[in-house]
Design a protein around this motif. Structure first.
Motif, PDB file in Angstrom:
ATOM      1  N   LYS A  54      15.789  13.063  24.810  1.00 53.97           N
ATOM      2  CA  LYS A  54      15.407  13.553  26.133  1.00 53.97           C
ATOM      3  C   LYS A  54      16.489  14.495  26.664  1.00 53.97           C
ATOM      4  O   LYS A  54      17.662  14.369  26.317  1.00 53.97           O
ATOM      5  N   THR A  55      16.060  15.412  27.520  1.00 53.48           N
ATOM      6  CA  THR A  55      17.003  16.395  28.074  1.00 53.48           C
ATOM      7  C   THR A  55      18.136  15.697  28.836  1.00 53.48           C
ATOM      8  O   THR A  55      19.287  16.122  28.758  1.00 53.48           O
ATOM      9  N   ASP A  56      17.797  14.617  29.557  1.00 49.68           N
ATOM     10  CA  ASP A  56      18.831  13.869  30.295  1.00 49.68           C
ATOM     11  C   ASP A  56      19.921  13.396  29.354  1.00 49.68           C
ATOM     12  O   ASP A  56      21.115  13.490  29.649  1.00 49.68           O
ATOM     13  N   PHE A  57      19.480  12.887  28.216  1.00 46.69           N
ATOM     14  CA  PHE A  57      20.445  12.373  27.245  1.00 46.69           C
ATOM     15  C   PHE A  57      21.324  13.503  26.711  1.00 46.69           C
ATOM     16  O   PHE A  57      22.539  13.354  26.564  1.00 46.69           O
ATOM     17  N   LEU A  58      20.705  14.651  26.442  1.00 46.94           N
ATOM     18  CA  LEU A  58      21.476  15.794  25.937  1.00 46.94           C
ATOM     19  C   LEU A  58      22.493  16.262  26.978  1.00 46.94           C
ATOM     20  O   LEU A  58      23.609  16.653  26.630  1.00 46.94           O
ATOM     21  N   LEU A  63      28.780  16.365  27.768  1.00 46.89           N
ATOM     22  CA  LEU A  63      30.036  16.117  28.478  1.00 46.89           C
ATOM     23  C   LEU A  63      30.344  17.243  29.466  1.00 46.89           C
ATOM     24  O   LEU A  63      31.472  17.740  29.547  1.00 46.89           O
ATOM     25  N   GLY A  64      29.319  17.650  30.181  1.00 49.81           N
ATOM     26  CA  GLY A  64      29.511  18.681  31.197  1.00 49.81           C
ATOM     27  C   GLY A  64      29.538  20.098  30.643  1.00 49.81           C
ATOM     28  O   GLY A  64      29.831  21.031  31.386  1.00 49.81           O
ATOM     29  N   GLU A  65      29.248  20.274  29.365  1.00 48.64           N
ATOM     30  CA  GLU A  65      29.245  21.607  28.746  1.00 48.64           C
ATOM     31  C   GLU A  65      27.882  21.884  28.115  1.00 48.64           C
ATOM     32  O   GLU A  65      27.774  22.015  26.897  1.00 48.64           O
ATOM     33  N   PRO A  66      26.819  21.962  28.927  1.00 50.90           N
ATOM     34  CA  PRO A  66      25.479  22.134  28.337  1.00 50.90           C
ATOM     35  C   PRO A  66      25.330  23.433  27.548  1.00 50.90           C
ATOM     36  O   PRO A  66      24.612  23.471  26.550  1.00 50.90           O
ATOM     37  N   GLY A 103      12.836  23.854  22.864  1.00 53.21           N
ATOM     38  CA  GLY A 103      12.670  23.681  24.305  1.00 53.21           C
ATOM     39  C   GLY A 103      13.880  23.008  24.933  1.00 53.21           C
ATOM     40  O   GLY A 103      14.367  23.427  25.989  1.00 53.21           O
ATOM     41  N   LYS A 104      14.394  21.976  24.273  1.00 54.17           N
ATOM     42  CA  LYS A 104      15.557  21.256  24.814  1.00 54.17           C
ATOM     43  C   LYS A 104      16.787  22.161  24.807  1.00 54.17           C
ATOM     44  O   LYS A 104      17.585  22.147  25.736  1.00 54.17           O
ATOM     45  N   ILE A 105      16.920  22.915  23.722  1.00 52.04           N
ATOM     46  CA  ILE A 105      18.088  23.801  23.610  1.00 52.04           C
ATOM     47  C   ILE A 105      18.037  24.864  24.705  1.00 52.04           C
ATOM     48  O   ILE A 105      19.043  25.175  25.343  1.00 52.04           O
ATOM     49  N   LEU A 106      16.845  25.376  24.956  1.00 51.50           N
ATOM     50  CA  LEU A 106      16.685  26.390  25.998  1.00 51.50           C
ATOM     51  C   LEU A 106      16.918  25.773  27.376  1.00 51.50           C
ATOM     52  O   LEU A 106      17.479  26.420  28.264  1.00 51.50           O
ATOM     53  N   ALA A 107      16.502  24.526  27.546  1.00 49.80           N
ATOM     54  CA  ALA A 107      16.711  23.859  28.839  1.00 49.80           C
ATOM     55  C   ALA A 107      18.200  23.667  29.119  1.00 49.80           C
ATOM     56  O   ALA A 107      18.633  23.715  30.271  1.00 49.80           O
ATOM     57  N   LEU A 108      18.978  23.456  28.067  1.00 52.11           N
ATOM     58  CA  LEU A 108      20.425  23.294  28.252  1.00 52.11           C
ATOM     59  C   LEU A 108      21.075  24.608  28.668  1.00 52.11           C
ATOM     60  O   LEU A 108      22.060  24.621  29.400  1.00 52.11           O
ATOM     61  N   ASP A 109      20.538  25.720  28.148  1.00 52.23           N
ATOM     62  CA  ASP A 109      21.119  27.025  28.454  1.00 52.23           C
ATOM     63  C   ASP A 109      19.984  28.019  28.724  1.00 52.23           C
ATOM     64  O   ASP A 109      19.601  28.796  27.842  1.00 52.23           O
TER      65      ASP A 109
END
Lengths: 243, 263
Positions: A54-58, A63-66, A103-109
Motif C-alpha cells: 500500500k502507498t501508506d506503507f511505502l 523514511l521521509g524520502e518518497p 502507480g505507487k511509484i508515481l504516487a511517491l513522486d
C-alpha cells in the motif's frame, strides 16, 4: 585527508608479513574470482514481480524520502523486467501487478515522468494486447491528474492504440483528451492537435516520426537516455516498416 | 616451561572466550532482545496495514528488518570493541605476549563469530513463528555467513583506518555495493541505457570488475525464502561457498594489514 595522513609511514615493510599470508591471500582471491566466474549470469525474471504494497506503507518505508524511494523502486522494477535479449519473457509479466507498481511509484513522486515513459514506451511494447491496453489506460488516467505536465506519454499511447490495438476510436479518445485538458501555453501546439495526425492516413512510422520529432525539437526531452529510447523506438518502427 | 606444551589453538580459544564475554559485559543480549521485539511490533504493524497477504508482509518485513539489524549490530559491536581495545592499549598488551598475530586475529574472529551465531539463533527462534523451519534454517545459515563477512570486513577496515567513522563508512559502502551490484549490472546493460557512450561502458566494466571481488550479498538471506518458501539446496550451497571463500579472502587481507601494523 587526515585518514591517509594517519596511515602514512605507520606500516612495517611487506617483507615482515609471513609468506603463508601471501599464499593464503592469493589462493583466497583466486577462489573468489573462480567462484564468481562459475556462477550463472544474473537474469531478470518476470515471475519475480511481487504485489505492490500500500502507498501508506511505502511512505513509511521511504523514511521521509518518497522521491528517493520512487527513483530506487523504478530502477529496481527496470532491473528485472526489461533486460537486453530477454524482453520476450515479459510476455508472462502480470500487467495488473506492473500497473500497481508504476502507480505507487508515481504516487511517491508525482513530478516524475519515468513511470509514464516506462509504461508508454517500454511496457506498452510488450506484444500482448491486455498489457498494451492496461498500460495505455494507466497512462491516460495518470495524465488526467496533471495534463500540463504528463502529456508527453499520451502521444505514444494514442499511436499505439491506433496501430497496435487497431482501435482508432480509442486513439482519438486519447488525442481528444489531450486537446481538451492541456491548458498550458508551454505545451507545443501540435501536441494538442494529435487528432489530426491520427486521422491522416499515415502509417505508424510516419506518425511516430512526427510525434517523436516534435518532442525532440521542442526541447521537452533533455535526458540522453530518453532521447536514446525515442531514437531506438523510431529505428524499431523503421525495421518493422521495411519487413 | 609449561607454555611450551600449550596447544597452538589455546591462545585462539582464550582470546575468543574473552571476546565473546565482552558481548555479555556490554549488555549486547538485552539490546538484541529489544531490537527483536521492535521487529515483531513493526511486522505486526505492517501486517495490519495490508489488505491481503498479511502473513507474507509480516514475514517479509521481519526478515528484512532482522537482516539489516543483525548486520548493524555486529558491525558496530566489532568496531566499538576493537576501537576500545586500541585506545586501552589492550592490543599492545596482548601482542607483547609470545603469541603470533594470526592467533590474535583468529581468536578475535572466532569470538565475534560466536556472537554472530548467538544473534542468528535468537533471530531464527522468533522467525519460526513466521515461516517453515527448513526455510528459517536456510535463512539463518545465510545470515550467519553474512554476519561473518561483515565481522571480518569490519576487522579489516579497522586495522586499515584505525578510526571508527572511516571504518564504519568503508564497511557500509562495501556492504551496500555488494547488495546492489547485480541490480546495477542489470540496469547498466538495459536497452534504455545509451550504447557506445564511454562513461556508461566504463561504468559497466568497473561494475563487472567489482563483481569479481565483492561477495554477491544480494543472493544471501532473502526474505523471499521466508515468504514463498523458495529457498533451495542450491541457495544453501551458494551462501556457504561464497561465505567461506569471502571470509577467507578478507581474513588474508586483514592479516596482511595486521602483520604490517606498527603498534
Amino acid at each position: 585527508m587526515e585518514i591517509f595522513k594517519s596511515l602514512k609511514g605507520r606500516d612495517r615493510p611487506l617483507s615482515d608479513v609471513p609468506l603463508w599470508v601471501y599464499v593464503f591471500m592469493v589462493i583466497a582471491l583466486s577462489c573468489q574470482m573462480l567462484f564468481h566466474a562459475a556462477q550463472p549470469r544474473p537474469v531478470a525474471l518476470a515471475a519475480d514481480l511481487p504485489h505492490a504494497p500500500k502507498t501508506d506503507f511505502l511512505h513509511i518505508a521511504s523514511l521521509g524520502e518518497p522521491v528517493t524511494l520512487s527513483k530506487v523502486l523504478m530502477l529496481w522494477l527496470q532491473a528485472f523486467d526489461y533486460q537486453s535479449g530477454i524482453s520476450i519473457r515479459f510476455m508472462d509479466l502480470d500487467p495488473v501487478g506492473l500497473r500497481e507498481w508504476l502507480g505507487k511509484i508515481l504516487a511517491l513522486d508525482p513530478e516524475s515522468q519515468y513511470p509514464l515513459v516506462a509504461a508508454s514506451q517500454m511496457y506498452a511494447d510488450i506484444p500482448r494486447k491486455d498489457t498494451q491496453l492496461i498500460m495505455s489506460e494507466f497512462v491516460w488516467k495518470e495524465f488526467l491528474k496533471d495534463p500540463n505536465k504528463r502529456w508527453r506519454a499520451m502521444g505514444h499511447i494514442a499511436i499505439l492504440a491506433k496501430h497496435s490495438l487497431n482501435d482508432l476510436p480509442l486513439a482519438l479518445k486519447y488525442a481528444k483528451s489531450m486537446s481538451d485538458n492541456i491548458t498550458s501555453r508551454n505545451v507545443p501546439g501540435w501536441a494538442k492537435q494529435m487528432q489530426f495526425i491520427l486521422l491522416e492516413d499515415m502509417g505508424e512510422l510516419e506518425e511516430a516520426r512526427i510525434y517523436i520529432g516534435g518532442l525532440l525539437a521542442s526541447g521537452e526531452v533533455t535526458s540522453p537516455q530518453e532521447i536514446h529510447l525515442l531514437e531506438e523506438r523510431l529505428l524499431e518502427l523503421e525495421k518493422k516498416a521495411d519487413k | 616451561m609449561k607454555n611450551r606444551h600449550l596447544s597452538p589453538l589455546q591462545p585462539i580459544i582464550t582470546i575468543a572466550q574473552i571476546t565473546a564475554q565482552e558481548g555479555i559485559k556490554t549488555k549486547l543480549i538485552p539490546l538484541v532482545v529489544v531490537i527483536l521485539l521492535f521487529g515483531v511490533m513493526l511486522a505486526s504493524f505492517a501486517g495490519t496495514l495490508s489488505v491481503v497477504e498479511a502473513d507474507a508482509i509480516k514475514s517479509a518485513v521481519i526478515g528484512s528488518y532482522l537482516r539489516i539489524a543483525g548486520v548493524l549490530i555486529i558491525c558496530l559491536f566489532v568496531l566499538n570493541a576493537q576501537v576500545r581495545e586500541l585506545n586501552d592499549k589492550g592490543l599492545d598488551l596482548v601482542l607483547a605476549l609470545p603469541i603470533p598475530r594470526s592467533s590474535y586475529f583468529f581468536g578475535k574472529l572466532a569470538g565475534f563469530a560466536s556472537i554472530a551465531f548467538f544473534i542468528t539463533v535468537l533471530f531464527c527462534l522468533v522467525l519460526l513463528f513466521y515461516a517453515s523451519p527448513q526455510q528459517v534454517a536456510l535463512w539463518g545459515i545465510s545470515l550467519f555467513f553474512e554476519l561473518l563477512i561483515v565481522t571480518t570486513l569490519s576487522l579489516l577496515c579497522l586495522f586499515t583506518f584505525n578510526q571508527l567513522p572511516a571504518a564504519f563508512t568503508a564497511v557500509f559502502v562495501v556492504y551496500l555495493l555488494s547488495r546492489v551490484l547485480t541490480s546495477l549490472i542489470l540496469v547498466g546493460h538495459g536497452p534504455i541505457m545509451p550504447k557506445y557512450v564511454i562513461v556508461n561502458e566504463l561504468m559497466n566494466m568497473v561494475m563487472a570488475g567489482l563483481a569479481f571481488v565483492l561477495p554477491a550479498l544480494d543472493r544471501f538471506t532473502n526474505s523471499e525464502w521466508l515468504v514463498y518458501s523458495t529457498g533451495t539446496t542450491a541457495d544453501l550451497n551458494f551462501v556457504v561457498g561464497q561465505g567461506v571463500i569471502y571470509v577467507t579472502l578478507l581474513s588474508a587481507a586483514a592479516l596482511l594489514d595486521f602483520y604490517r601494523k606498527n603498534l
